[in-house]
Structure formats: structure tokens, C-alpha cells
Design a protein around this motif. Structure first.
Motif, short mmCIF file in Angstrom:
data_model
loop_
_atom_site.label_atom_id
_atom_site.label_comp_id
_atom_site.label_asym_id
_atom_site.label_seq_id
_atom_site.Cartn_x
_atom_site.Cartn_y
_atom_site.Cartn_z
N ALA A 21 -7.87 0.93 15.56
CA ALA A 21 -8.93 1.46 14.70
C ALA A 21 -9.92 2.27 15.52
N ARG A 22 -10.46 3.32 14.89
CA ARG A 22 -11.48 4.20 15.47
C ARG A 22 -10.96 5.05 16.63
N SER A 23 -9.65 4.97 16.89
CA SER A 23 -9.10 5.74 18.01
C SER A 23 -7.86 6.52 17.61
N THR A 24 -6.91 5.87 16.98
CA THR A 24 -5.67 6.53 16.59
C THR A 24 -5.92 7.45 15.40
N THR A 25 -5.32 8.64 15.43
CA THR A 25 -5.48 9.61 14.35
C THR A 25 -4.29 9.59 13.41
N VAL A 26 -4.52 10.10 12.21
CA VAL A 26 -3.45 10.14 11.21
C VAL A 26 -2.28 11.01 11.65
N PRO A 27 -2.49 12.22 12.22
CA PRO A 27 -1.32 13.00 12.67
C PRO A 27 -0.49 12.27 13.72
N ALA A 28 -1.15 11.51 14.64
CA ALA A 28 -0.39 10.77 15.64
C ALA A 28 0.47 9.69 14.99
N VAL A 29 -0.08 8.99 14.00
CA VAL A 29 0.68 7.95 13.31
C VAL A 29 1.83 8.57 12.53
N GLU A 30 1.59 9.69 11.85
CA GLU A 30 2.66 10.34 11.09
C GLU A 30 3.77 10.80 12.03
N SER A 31 3.40 11.33 13.18
CA SER A 31 4.43 11.75 14.15
C SER A 31 5.23 10.55 14.64
N ALA A 32 4.57 9.44 14.95
CA ALA A 32 5.28 8.25 15.41
C ALA A 32 6.20 7.70 14.33
N LEU A 33 5.72 7.66 13.08
CA LEU A 33 6.56 7.16 11.99
C LEU A 33 7.79 8.04 11.79
N ALA A 34 7.58 9.37 11.84
CA ALA A 34 8.72 10.27 11.67
C ALA A 34 9.74 10.09 12.79
N LEU A 35 9.26 9.91 14.02
CA LEU A 35 10.19 9.72 15.15
C LEU A 35 10.96 8.41 15.00
N LEU A 36 10.27 7.32 14.61
CA LEU A 36 10.95 6.04 14.46
C LEU A 36 11.95 6.06 13.32
N ARG A 37 11.59 6.71 12.23
CA ARG A 37 12.52 6.77 11.10
C ARG A 37 13.74 7.61 11.41
N ASP A 38 13.53 8.71 12.12
CA ASP A 38 14.68 9.55 12.47
C ASP A 38 15.60 8.85 13.46
N ALA A 39 15.02 8.11 14.41
CA ALA A 39 15.84 7.50 15.47
C ALA A 39 16.42 6.16 15.04
N LEU A 40 15.61 5.32 14.37
CA LEU A 40 16.03 3.94 14.07
C LEU A 40 16.30 3.69 12.60
N GLY A 41 15.83 4.59 11.75
CA GLY A 41 16.14 4.46 10.33
C GLY A 41 15.13 3.70 9.52
N HIS A 42 14.19 2.98 10.14
CA HIS A 42 13.23 2.21 9.34
C HIS A 42 12.03 1.86 10.19
N VAL A 43 10.88 1.74 9.50
CA VAL A 43 9.64 1.19 10.05
C VAL A 43 9.12 0.21 9.01
N ASP A 44 8.94 -1.05 9.39
CA ASP A 44 8.69 -2.10 8.41
C ASP A 44 7.21 -2.37 8.18
N GLY A 45 6.32 -1.79 8.93
CA GLY A 45 4.91 -2.04 8.66
C GLY A 45 4.02 -1.54 9.77
N ILE A 46 2.72 -1.59 9.48
CA ILE A 46 1.68 -1.17 10.42
C ILE A 46 0.69 -2.31 10.58
N VAL A 47 0.25 -2.52 11.82
CA VAL A 47 -0.79 -3.50 12.12
C VAL A 47 -1.99 -2.73 12.68
N LEU A 48 -3.12 -2.89 12.02
CA LEU A 48 -4.35 -2.23 12.46
C LEU A 48 -5.08 -3.17 13.42
N ASN A 49 -5.26 -2.73 14.66
CA ASN A 49 -5.84 -3.55 15.71
C ASN A 49 -7.28 -3.10 15.98
N ARG A 50 -8.09 -4.08 16.39
CA ARG A 50 -9.49 -3.85 16.81
C ARG A 50 -10.31 -3.24 15.68
#
Length: 660
Positions: A611-640
Motif C-alpha cells: 500500500a502507498r507504494s505499488t502503482t496500478v500499472p505495475a500491478v497490471e503488468s505483473a498480472l498480465a505476465l503471470l497470466r501469460d506465463a502460468l495461466g492464472h493468478v488466484d488473488g492479491i494481498v495488500l500489505n502495510r
């Protein structure tokens, strides 16, 4: 990404962007206070003139002819004071005001301080003029007289206006000295009246309309003669009627020609069909015939019966399959095949007559050829008529532009002649009024002297400094709210990113083991895991993030403690999980090539967001990379996750809100 659902969330914005809010507030207050004390003073001098449009129509008359013989009359709804205002701010008037100001400003004022400012102004003007001469010399600026440049600057300080529906025109001068403002206003009023008297031009206006009426009268006579000559050539009363008659005849001929062409095509189709069917029709047909049994077949059948009788006789002495019996069977089979090959009936006699269908087809084909020839003759005659009418139409159309032009010129000339006759009468009235020095504009208010300044309103600016600063600060916070791409809470994660929000872990400064909110968030994450499959085939949970330092190791270790407390065997590292075992995989950030290798084979993949550090474009890029490579992302945990409003502020605010 901030979800604003209540007043509490709006207050969070003030603390999230607190630094920017305070900076915008202080800067706005400083600018307003500085403007209240440092902005130059402005004084005004007003003069009012009453315009009576009913006594003179000079402002409604066009004073210059148009590019053609006629022109468009000005709309009767036009406000005549607009023309007076244009005249008051015209270049000749401004030039006269500039000359009067230059003559008055050359006299130094009385008083030591005033004289000092006058000399300093002269020195500054001389320096400015010297710099301008240098720029003109190098070609960066154009050379212009001082009067013209002063007139252009004065135009920004002089304003003329009137209220809607009012005939009083107000001429206002804004200047830094009330005495100078009054002097410029008087010079402006005098220059306006002088220029208006010169621009009225009653004598010239009367001579102009009189000459125009004479020219238009001659032009109308010439246009009428030309129009009569052109109509006599095409032998018609009007070109529109002639074109309409020729067009109507052409339409009828075209319609008849299309009908004949359609009939001709149908006849040609009949001829083609009959020509294709005629070879298949025989020339003669049988009208009567006599049929009897075939004697050759009957003779063969008698021989066959004899062979069958011989076979019966042989069977009395021989068995089936004996050579004599087999030879006789072969003879019988050969004779039966011969009998089957011979027709049972023969035609003894028949009568032949000509085929009536072929005769009818030949007669229809001959009739169709005759009709086609008739249609071709009719089409040729129609084409000749169409060609004649087209030539006539081309003749009329070639003459139509000139005839239309002559008609339009004649109508325009007659309309303009009527208008000019009316204007000539008005110009005669204006000429007589100008000879007697009468005008429709009267000065009803002398140039005023106003010692109180109109700008800046320092007291009002100081009173409004704080409200304006607050409004600007709120607008800045509102803009920053829309521009901020950081993730502050998880309210809109599932809606925007389409990934389940598993848990939100709060920021813990001291004693993370004893933090009740942290334990509650960990248990929420624990409850979202598929615990029922651990006993059967085990469970592997992979944690990763978009960059380093977002708490992957912290969350993995805390989740492992919770799982151990509930009796599960926990292993941290890579490799498949065994039945009854939970494997916690703490992968590096997704930008690292080893992250995807470490997460391969995990049953659940969780992305950790700080929280207060990670940006939405960075998360979208990470989700797209994980979905393309592994096929699924099961959830997000918001820390701090942090509640931005400090307790010392939120406690009284919550009490106040609870009271209402």
C-alpha cells in the motif's frame, strides 16, 4: 487507487496529500496578499453620450458600394450603437488621442516626488526607445511612428460599451493617475465628435447614391434588351418552361423505348428457347401401328421345350451330373439365354404423319422474328426523336446559364435600384442636417474625476484570501486524487483488476506477533485457502510481487506460523507438495526471470502489493505476465495498509460524526 465512499475517505485524501494541500494553501495566500499590496493602482474616468438613432440614419447606411451592382442590406435588428462604438475606437480617433496625450505629458507635474517619478518615467521611456531602435536596426521589429505605437497602447486602456436596450454609450478610461485619466477622457470625447463629423459626409453620400441610381437605370434597360434577344433565339417565353417541356417528352420516349427493349429481349428469349428445343423434336410421328408375337422367339421356345423333354428322358437312365445330362443342361442354358435376348413382340405395320409440335415451334419462331424486326424499326424511330429532342435541350441548356444570369442580374439591379432610391432620399436628409450642424449624439455626462481606485480591491482580496486558498487547495487535492496511481486500499482492486482481494494486512510498527489486526488479516488469508485438498494431495502457495521490498517473505513466514498452529505440516521452498503438506514458495519479483520458474507448479499464486507504494500499472503488468506465463493468478494481498488519519484527529471527528 483510492475508493471514496464516505466523508471519512474524503478526509483521508487530505492526509494522503497533506503536503501538497498545505503548499497550495500557502502559495495561494501568498499570491493574493502580494497582489493586494503590489499590484499597480487603476483609476477610471467616465463620459456618457446619448445616441438618438431616430433623428439620423447615418449609422444604418452603407457608405461604400459592394463588389457588385447590389449589396445585402444591413439587418434592421442591428444595434446602431455598435457602429458608434467602432467609430469611437477607430484608428483616427486613437491617433488624435495619442497626440493630445503626448502634448500634455511633456509638461512636468508639480511637486518633488511627482517630478521625480516623471523624470524616471522619461528615462525609462528613453531607454526603451533606444532598445527598440536597436531591434529595428537588426530587423527584429518593424519601424512605426511613436504616435501609432502609443495609440495601440491606449486602445487597451480605453473601453466603450452600452447596456442592452439602452441608447447611452459609456466611454471609460483606465489609468494610473486620476487627473491623467480625466484629461485623456476629454481628449477622447473631442476626437470622437471631430472624426464623426468628418465621417458623416452628407454631400459625398448624396452624390454617390445619385450616380449609382443613374448607372443602375442604364444597366436595367440594357439587361432587359439582352434578355428579350436571347428568348427570341430559343423561341420560348421562358427558359424554365422550355426545359420542362423537352424533359417531359424525353421521359415519355425513354419509357416507351425501355418497354420496347424489354419486349424485344423477351422475344429473343423465346427464339433462343425454341431454337434449342426444335432439334430435339422429330419431323414425323407414328399415328397407328400393329403388334404381334415374334415367330423367331416362339421357334426357340419350342426347341427349348424339346431339350427339356429330352433331359427328363435322360434322367430315367442317368443321374444328375452325368456327362449326357450336363451336356444337355448346357444346351438348355444357352438356348434360354438366346430366348431372353430376342424380343417377344414385333411391329407388323405403322402409319407416319408430320409432327404438329415442330410445326407450331417453327411458326412461333417466324412470328417472333417479324415482331423483333418491327420493334427494331420502332426503336430506331424513337432514337431519332430522342436525338432531336436532346439537340433541342442542349441548345436550351447552353442558353440557360446566360439567361439565368441575365434574369438574376436584372432582379438584383431592380432591387438595388429601389434600395438606392430610398438611400438617396435619406442621404439628402443627412446632407441637409450636416449643413445645419445637427447630430444624433449628445454628451450627457462630462468626463468624470474619480479619486478612488477601482483596482486592486485590497481589502476584499485580503478577506477572500483564505476561502480562495482553501478552494484552490481542495482542487489540487481533487486533481491529485485522479492522477495518483498508487494503491492505498483494496476497495476497487477486484473491480478494476478483476482479481480476488484475499486479505489486507495493516502496517505494524512494533510487536507484529501481538498485533490483533494483523492476525485477523492472516486468518482471513488462511480461510481463503483450499484447505480441503491438503490431506489428499497437498497444497503449494506461491507469493510474488511486482518489485522488491513489498513483504513477500513477511507474509509467507506469518502464514506458515498460522498453518503450523492449525496442525499442518509446512515447508518453505520449492518442489511439489506431498499429501498433508503445505509448501510456501517465496518467489522473487515477477521482473526476475527466476520468479516464473519458482512459481511453476504452484496450486495457488498470490501477488503481494504494498500500500502507498505499488502503482496500478505495475500491478497490471505483473498480472498480465503471470497470466501469460502460468495461466492464472488466484488473488492479491495488500500489505502495510495504513489508515491515514491519525488517531488524535480521527477520535474527535468520529465523535462529532456520531453525534449527527
Amino acid at each position: 487507487m483510492i475508493e471514496v465512499r464516505s466523508l471519512r475517505d474524503a478526509l483521508r485524501l487530505l492526509f494522503i496529500f497533506g503536503k501538497e494541500f498545505r503548499l497550495a494553501l500557502l502559495v495561494t495566500i501568498a499570491v493574493v496578499v502580494a497582489g493586494a499590496f503590489l499590484l499597480p493602482n487603476r483609476y477610471v474616468s467616465d463620459a456618457r453620450l446619448l445616441v438618438k438613432p431616430t433623428e439620423s440614419a447615418s449609422v444604418q447606411l452603407p457608405v461604400q458600394p459592394g463588389p457588385e451592382s447590389g449589396f445585402v442590406q444591413q439587418s434592421p435588428q442591428r444595434d446602431p450603437l455598435l457602429d458608434e462604438e467602432k467609430m469611437a475606437t477607430s484608428a483616427p480617433v486613437m491617433l488624435k488621442v495619442a497626440k493630445a496625450y503626448m502634448a500634455a505629458s511633456s509638461i512636468p507635474p508639480q511637486g518633488g516626488w511627482a517630478r521625480f517619478k516623471f523624470r524616471m518615467g522619461q528615462a525609462a521611456a528613453w531607454c526603451k526607445e533606444a532598445v527598440r531602435n536597436v531591434l529595428v536596426g537588426v530587423g527584429l521589429m518593424d519601424e512605426a511612428p511613436a504616435e501609432d505605437r502609443l495609440a495601440a497602447r491606449l486602445l487597451k486602456r480605453l473601453a466603450v460599451s452600452h447596456d442592452p436596450g439602452s441608447n447611452v454609450m459609456e466611454m471609460r478610461v483606465t489609468w494610473g493617475d486620476p487627473h491623467v485619466a480625466q484629461a485623456i477622457s476629454r481628449a477622447w470625447v473631442d476626437a470622437y465628435f471631430d472624426e464623426r463629423a468628418n465621417a458623416a459626409g452628407g454631400e459625398a453620400l448624396f452624390d454617390f447614391y445619385q450616380d449609382q441610381n443613374t448607372e443602375l437605370n442604364d444597366s436595367i434597360i440594357k439587361l432587359k434588351q439582352q434578355l428579350r434577344d436571347r428568348l427570341r433565339v430559343i423561341d420560348a417565353t421562358s427558359v424554365e418552361q422550355r426545359i420542362e417541356d423537352v424533359t417531359d417528352q424525353l421521359q415519355k420516349l425513354y419509357r416507351h423505348r425501355r418497354e420496347l427493349q424489354a419486349e424485344r429481349e423477351s422475344l429473343l428469349g423465346i427464339l433462343g428457347a425454341a431454337g434449342r428445343q426444335l432439334p430435339a423434336v422429330t419431323g414425323e410421328v407414328v399415328s397407328e401401328r400393329e403388334i404381334s408375337l415374334n415367330p423367331a422367339r416362339e421357334d426357340l421356345k419350342l426347341k427349348l421345350n424339346g431339350l427339356k423333354q429330352q433331359r427328363l428322358d435322360l434322367l430315367r437312365n442317368f443321374k444328375e451330373g452325368a456327362p449326357p445330362v450336363r451336356a444337355l443342361d448346357e444346351s438348355i442354358a444357352a438356348l434360354e439365354a438366346e430366348v431372353a435376348a430376342v424380343d417377344g413382340n414385333v411391329v407388323r405395320s405403322r402409319n407416319m404423319v408430320p409432327n404438329a409440335l415442330g410445326t407450331r415451334l417453327r411458326q412461333d419462331m417466324q412470328d417472333a422474328r417479324i415482331n423483333v424486326a418491327k420493334i427494331d424499326a420502332n426503336v430506331a424511330e424513337i432514337d431519332a426523336q430522342i436525338k432531336q429532342l436532346q439537340a433541342s435541350r442542349e441548345e436550351v441548356m447552353s442558353a440557360e446559364p446566360s439567361l439565368s444570369r441575365l434574369s438574376l442580374e436584372l432582379a438584383s439591379a431592380e432591387k438595388t435600384f429601389a434600395q438606392y432610391s430610398d438611400y438617396l432620399l435619406r442621404a439628402r436628409v443627412i446632407r441637409d442636417l450636416n449643413r445645419n450642424r445637427l447630430s444624433n449624439v449628445a454628451l450627457v455626462g462630462e468626463s468624470s474625476f474619480t479619486p478612488s481606485r477601482v483596482f486592486p480591491k485590497s481589502m476584499l482580496m485580503l478577506l477572500l484570501a483564505l476561502p480562495v486558498a482553501l478552494a484552490v487547495a481542495f482542487v489540487v487535492v481533487f486533481v491529485l486524487y485522479f492522477l495518483d496511481q498508487r494503491i492505498h486500499d483494496g476497495g476497487r482492486i477486484e473491480k478494476e483488476l478483476h482479481v480476488p482481494m484475499l486479505a489486507s494486512l495493516p502496517e505494524v510498527a512494533h510487536d507484529p506477533d501481538g498485533s490483533q489486526p494483523l492476525r485477523a488479516a492472516l486468518y482471513r488469508l488462511y480461510s481463503r485457502l483450499p484447505l480441503e485438498q491438503i490431506a489428499e494431495r497437498g497444497l503449494s502457495v506461491g507469493f510474488t510481487s511486482s518489485r522488491l521490498g513489498e513483504g513477500v517473505s513477511f507474509i509467507g513466514s506469518r502464514l506458515a506460523i498460522v498453518l503450523k498452529q492449525h496442525g499442518y505440516e509446512v515447508r518453505e521452498g520449492a518442489g511439489p507438495a506431498r499429501p498433508g503438506e503445505v509448501v510456501i514458495v517465496e518467489a522473487p519479483p515477477v521482473s526476475d526471470e527466476n520468479a516464473l520458474i519458482a512459481l511453476r507448479g504452484c496450486d495457488r499464486i498470490v501477488l503481494v502489493v504494498q500500500a502507498r507504494s505499488t502503482t496500478v500499472p505495475a500491478v497490471e503488468s505483473a498480472l498480465a505476465l503471470l497470466r501469460d506465463a502460468l495461466g492464472h493468478v488466484d488473488g492479491i494481498v495488500l500489505n502495510r495498509r495504513v489508515f491515514e488519519i491519525p488517531a488524535k484527529f480521527w477520535t474527535p471527528i468520529s465523535r462529532w460524526l456520531g453525534a449527527y
